[in-house]
Design an enzyme around this catalytic site. Structure first.
Site, PDB file in Angstrom:
ATOM      1  N   GLU A 153       0.727  -1.076  -0.005  1.00  0.00           N
ATOM      2  CA  GLU A 153      -0.159   0.098  -0.057  1.00  0.00           C
ATOM      3  C   GLU A 153       0.766   1.214  -0.008  1.00  0.00           C
ATOM      4  O   GLU A 153       0.834   1.914   0.936  1.00  0.00           O
ATOM      5  CB  GLU A 153      -0.920  -0.024   1.007  1.00  0.00           C
ATOM      6  CG  GLU A 153      -1.842  -1.205   1.079  1.00  0.00           C
ATOM      7  CD  GLU A 153      -2.924  -1.184   2.328  1.00  0.00           C
ATOM      8  OE1 GLU A 153      -3.849  -1.798   1.980  1.00  0.00           O
ATOM      9  OE2 GLU A 153      -2.517  -0.708   3.485  1.00  0.00           O
ATOM     10  N   GLU A 306      -6.683  -7.697  -0.823  1.00  0.00           N
ATOM     11  CA  GLU A 306      -7.133  -7.723   0.552  1.00  0.00           C
ATOM     12  C   GLU A 306      -8.606  -7.187   0.519  1.00  0.00           C
ATOM     13  O   GLU A 306      -8.860  -6.299  -0.234  1.00  0.00           O
ATOM     14  CB  GLU A 306      -6.254  -6.644   1.294  1.00  0.00           C
ATOM     15  CG  GLU A 306      -4.914  -6.851   1.645  1.00  0.00           C
ATOM     16  CD  GLU A 306      -4.275  -5.847   2.687  1.00  0.00           C
ATOM     17  OE1 GLU A 306      -5.159  -5.060   3.247  1.00  0.00           O
ATOM     18  OE2 GLU A 306      -3.116  -5.812   2.646  1.00  0.00           O
TER      19      GLU A 306
END
Length: 664
Positions: A153, A306
């Site tokens: 991320e 995710e």
């Protein structure tokens, strides 16, 4: 080469982040049994393990990871091996304090969380590439490793002196001369002209508004710097491994990356997605995230890396999901092209900053609703293996440009409610409500394959993009442009002679003479009985036909909504923000004029229908019931989730249920 995870797995992916280092042998043995029960075939390993993998600089401990990769391979579970560079270990930050993040306020952050690093710091970049290369050298050919996952991320922006030096290098490469930079940034205003490169700093905290050209280039620079950091790790991996490499992109309401550029560099697109509202809003947000992920790769595969089993982030806190959401949310992503669905995480942590983040195996253990629903979802995903390689064909596109997003983040705009992300979501939601599958596209793309294109937020528009939109309509496309469009060019300079950019003015058949933002509680009635909010404009018609006009004030009798036949196509312009029902009605007119309809005509409210296609003529119709009411749909086929035929009597789709019909 197209890299498909499904080719290595023999079907769609199902699993999630796995952190065996947090547990002991007894738990590992249970994990082996439970993963088999939940039909897990792919886990992400090593995301936050830098301190264990490299306990001292240049000294590695791979023994524990060797054992887990061997164990997972023996259990027929493939591995997405991550590089751990989102969380440098304590020894690194003590040795290289200059590599810690500095905020725009000049505060140097300290170790103690994740993402505390400067992507422009040479020490960090060397250490990150080194650990990536060491992992790839050891595990590049390991039979468990199915893919590589760089970092986690990317989102950290640093304003330190090293970032400033890298920014100046980037600017020299882009502009070559200070004269060119000063012209691009309009530095004659507020006595900002730069006489040397060393005078240029990041847009740190200052007294009043930043120079918009400066801040726009800073955002571009840091996205490019992040991409360069990704490429260094990717290339270090590729030197030792032929497995596909990606990173997990975040798609929230802020954005520090040019996702189109990242889409060109990854082998396949990976995203993380967590809804920010419950119920049907979550379903719409999943569609929004899935359609964006599919689009950024320009035809490459994508994978949901995710999601949360029981996690909905809202302004009021973290809410739980309702029964059935795990299956429908997973199916929502797969319907829109994902090669499977992974979760964060496999087992809920018992300690640490995210001990309350949901997981497949919660604190209460496997004898729980969450684990049973997740296991049932794993079984459902396992039945969809025949979809591997199929694609989604969109009939509409929404224009999405990082430059617009960043330009609209400036504080000196006429109105504070003009965010790019909210406008994109609103347009996409209207298309989703209409049952139309949607791509996202860059304004400069070749848009010819889309019958309808929406431009809900196009504040910044280059000449090249304006020309591309003109060509799209002239060749037969249908374009809907919304207010405050094409107001500035790629340098954030105002368009002179009327808005928007000249090629788009010609296409729309209008010229905007004046912007008139509205107060928060203000609205204007239009001649068709609808109301405009947020914004209004003084339009001069130059070929366009008025569809609705303002009825009061200085704008009384002037066009608010227009339509223009241009070449073989047509262009619509909306100079205000319509309320949701009126916006949906206008979009209905645009879609009907272009001959674009829903996947299923007259689908009941709350039922989502999306189709995936194979090259051999087969297709799979995903049907997701987001309502609390059982629905019967006039469809036929073979439901892969129940392994039952659906005949002429149609499909009985239970409340909050899902079906995947093989057709053709």
């Amino acid at each position: 080469m197209v890299h498909r995870i499904t080719e290595r797995l023999g079907g769609l992916a199902f699993g999630g982040d796995y952190n065996p280092e947090q547990w002991d042998k007894h738990v590992w043995q249970e994990d082996d049994l439970l993963m088999r029960e939940a039909r897990v075939n792919l886990v992400t390993v090593g995301v936050f393990s830098w301190a264990l993998l490299e306990p001292e600089e240049g000294s590695y401990d791979f023994g524990w990871l060797d054992a887990h990769l061997d164990r997972l391979h023996a259990a027929a579970v493939a591995v997405d091996l991550a590089t751990p560079t989102a969380s440098p270990p304590p020894w690194f930050t003590l040795a290289y304090p200059e590599a810690l993040t500095v905020t725009a306020d000049g505060i140097r952050l300290t170790h103690g969380s994740r993402d505390t690093y400067c992507l422009a710091a040479p020490a960090y970049r060397r250490a990150a590439a080194r650990i990536a290369g060491a992992l790839a050298e050891r595990y590049g050919d390991h039979p468990a490793v199915c893919m590589w996952h760089v970092h986690n991320e990317y989102a950290t922006v640093c304003h330190c002196d090293r970032a400033a030096a890298a920014f100046r290098v980037w600017l020299r490469h882009k502009y070559r001369t200070l004269d060119a930079l000063n012209e691009a940034w309009g530095t004659a205003f507020w006595s900002q002209r730069y006489g040397s490169w060393e005078q240029i700093l990041p847009p740190r905290a200052t007294q009043w508004h930043h120079n918009p050209g400066h801040t726009l280039d800073w955002r571009r620079f840091f996205s490019d710097e992040t991409l360069a950091a990704y490429r260094e790790q990717r290339d270090a991996i590729r030197a030792h491994s032929d497995r596909p490499v990606t990173t997990n992109l975040m798609l929230p309401a802020y954005q520090v990356l040019d996702l189109w550029k990242f889409g060109r560099e990854v082998d396949f697109v990976g995203i993380d997605h967590y809804p920010d509202a419950p119920g049907v809003d979550a379903a719409a947000d999943i569609a929004f995230g899935g359609d964006r992920a599919r689009s950024f790769g320009a035809g490459k595969p994508w994978l949901l890396i995710e999601q949360g089993t029981n996690t909905v982030y809202t302004s009021d806190g973290t809410l739980g999901k309702e029964p059935g959401d795990i299956l429908r949310h997973t199916m929502g992503h797969i319907a829109r092209g994902s090669e499977g669905a992974l979760f964060f995480q496999w087992r809920q942590s018992r300690a640490g900053a995210e001990l309350w983040h949901s997981a497949i195996v919660p604190h209460a253990g496997p004898d729980t609703r969450i684990f049973r629903e997740a296991s049932a979802t794993g079984a459902a995903v396992a039945r969809l293996g025949e979809l591997a390689g199929s694609t989604v064909r969109a009939r509409a596109a929404v224009l999405h440009d990082a430059d617009v997003w960043w330009a609209l983040d400036n504080r000196g705009l006429p109105h504070t409610g003009s965010g790019h992300h909210d406008s994109l979501r609103r347009a996409h939601r209207a298309l989703w409500n209409a049952g139309v599958t949607t791509d996202f596209a860059h304004p400069a793309d070749d848009l010819a394959r889309y019958p309808v294109v929406l431009a809900p937020s196009l504040y910044l528009l280059s000449d090249a993009s304006a020309t591309a939109l003109r060509r799209y309509v002239a060749q037969g496309g249908t374009l809907l442009v919304e207010c405050f469009a094409g107001a500035v060019d790629e340098h954030h300079h105002a368009r002179l002679g009327g808005y928007p950019a000249a090629p788009l003015r010609e296409t729309l058949g209008i010229r905007v003479e004046e912007y008139r933002p509205l107060a928060a509680a203000q609205s204007l009635e239009l001649s068709d009985g609808t109301r405009g909010t947020y914004w209004s404009e003084v339009l001069r018609l130059e070929g366009a036909t008025p569809i609705a006009s303002y009825t009061s004030g200085m704008l009384a009798g002037q066009a608010a909504v227009t339509h223009h036949q241009f070449g073989k196509g047509s262009a619509w312009y909306l100079s205000t923000r319509l309320e949701d029902d009126a916006y949906a009605a206008l979009l209905g007119q645009v879609l009907a004029a272009a001959g674009v309809g829903p996947e299923i005509a007259d689908a009941p409210p709350g039922v989502e229908a999306v189709r995936r296609h194979a090259d051999d003529g087969r297709s799979w119709l995903f049907l997701l019931n987001h309502s609390d009411t059982d629905q019967r749909l006039p469809v036929t086929g073979h439901d892969l989730l129940t392994d039952e035929p659906v005949g002429q009597q149609g499909l009985a789709l239970p409340a909050r249920g899902a079906a995947v019909l093989r057709q053709g």
